[in-house]
Design a protein around this motif. Sequence first.
Motif, mmCIF file in Angstrom:
data_model
loop_
_atom_site.group_PDB
_atom_site.id
_atom_site.type_symbol
_atom_site.label_atom_id
_atom_site.label_comp_id
_atom_site.label_asym_id
_atom_site.label_seq_id
_atom_site.Cartn_x
_atom_site.Cartn_y
_atom_site.Cartn_z
ATOM 1 N N LEU A 240 44.514 43.537 31.507
ATOM 2 C CA LEU A 240 43.876 43.577 32.821
ATOM 3 C C LEU A 240 42.455 43.010 32.799
ATOM 4 O O LEU A 240 41.864 42.798 33.863
ATOM 5 N N LYS B 21 45.376 40.612 39.397
ATOM 6 C CA LYS B 21 44.874 41.277 40.599
ATOM 7 C C LYS B 21 45.954 42.126 41.257
ATOM 8 O O LYS B 21 45.691 43.262 41.686
ATOM 9 N N GLN B 22 47.175 41.604 41.335
ATOM 10 C CA GLN B 22 48.267 42.382 41.916
ATOM 11 C C GLN B 22 48.506 43.668 41.142
ATOM 12 O O GLN B 22 48.732 44.729 41.725
ATOM 13 N N ASP C 184 41.468 37.586 37.330
ATOM 14 C CA ASP C 184 42.365 38.133 38.344
ATOM 15 C C ASP C 184 43.522 37.205 38.681
ATOM 16 O O ASP C 184 44.617 37.663 39.028
ATOM 17 N N GLU C 185 43.302 35.909 38.616
ATOM 18 C CA GLU C 185 44.353 34.961 39.009
ATOM 19 C C GLU C 185 45.367 34.693 37.901
ATOM 20 O O GLU C 185 46.357 33.972 38.105
ATOM 21 N N LYS D 19 46.347 45.306 39.302
ATOM 22 C CA LYS D 19 45.220 46.223 39.523
ATOM 23 C C LYS D 19 45.384 46.982 40.839
ATOM 24 O O LYS D 19 45.048 48.169 40.933
ATOM 25 N N LEU D 20 45.880 46.281 41.854
ATOM 26 C CA LEU D 20 45.980 46.877 43.183
ATOM 27 C C LEU D 20 47.262 47.652 43.424
ATOM 28 O O LEU D 20 47.286 48.623 44.196
ATOM 29 N N THR E 289 50.179 38.615 39.429
ATOM 30 C CA THR E 289 48.859 38.339 38.870
ATOM 31 C C THR E 289 48.184 39.615 38.369
ATOM 32 O O THR E 289 48.581 40.732 38.717
#
Length: 298
Positions: free
Chosen positions: A204, A232-233, A208-209, A235-236, A230
């Motif tokens: 992680l 970022k995905q 992010d990309e 993480k969210l 990704t």
Amino acid sequence: MKNIVRFSPSNGANSPDVWGIYEADTGSIQYVVADPATKQAALIDVVQNFDPRSARTSFSSADQVLELVQQNNLKVQWVLDTHPHADHMMASAYLKEKTGAPNAIGKKVQDIAELWSTFYNLPNTFAPAEDFDYLFSEGDTFKIGELDVQVWLSPGHTLGSITYVVGDAAFVHDTFMYPDSGTSRADFPGGSAKDLWESLQRILSLPDETRLFVGHDYGKDGRDPQWEATVKQHKLENIHLAGKVSEAQYRQQRDERDATLALPDRMLHALQVNLRAGKLPELEADGASYFKIPANKF
């Protein structure tokens, strides 16, 4: 029936083309990773098909991968695995023979081999340094065409799992699952939820990309198989990690979940093959190979 194929194109400089090929019997994703400029490619975690009812092996999935390579005018430079898989047999030796490319895995496969030689009561049987051309260590680098590849030790699922980071793509094997399915189990011999947590956090830390390509998907709630998301995905949206999940919370939920899981139905057959780079046990006097399966050890 052909396995599902999905293409993730390069995003520009130092970004590979990636094909994911889904093997439905084991929920495994096999990868072809190519440098768009040179057409040099690596094959990652390709499956040797196995029917546990008849103990019959075949190479239809590997042959489909080779067909995809040919259709896209690629040249296989590497045959790679991320770890000795518990739920499917690897096609490493077969692909090495077919393509002439060297095969590789993480160096700690030697420790896994020593561990499993006791479970099988097969001392001095597994010799990864002889069956693989390269045993990668943490921090090693190599190239696919002109693309730089970094090797990260990513233990947890096994003690010797490795991640291949290729530009904006990372092949993260049995660490992450698709975000709606969380993360991978860590209860096999040598596994550790603590180590897995640390591996996940390191992955992680990538930009992010970065495209993360996972090792398995099981079509949660009947959706189509998915294997790319990704950083970022994750993480969210990752159900085991999103929000302010602490290490202690993660390890507790991972251990509780793992306690409910059965062994994969191919595991005891597969590991004695994968620790030989996908080669069956030595032929016996009648010209056949035989598996050795421990009773009442698991």
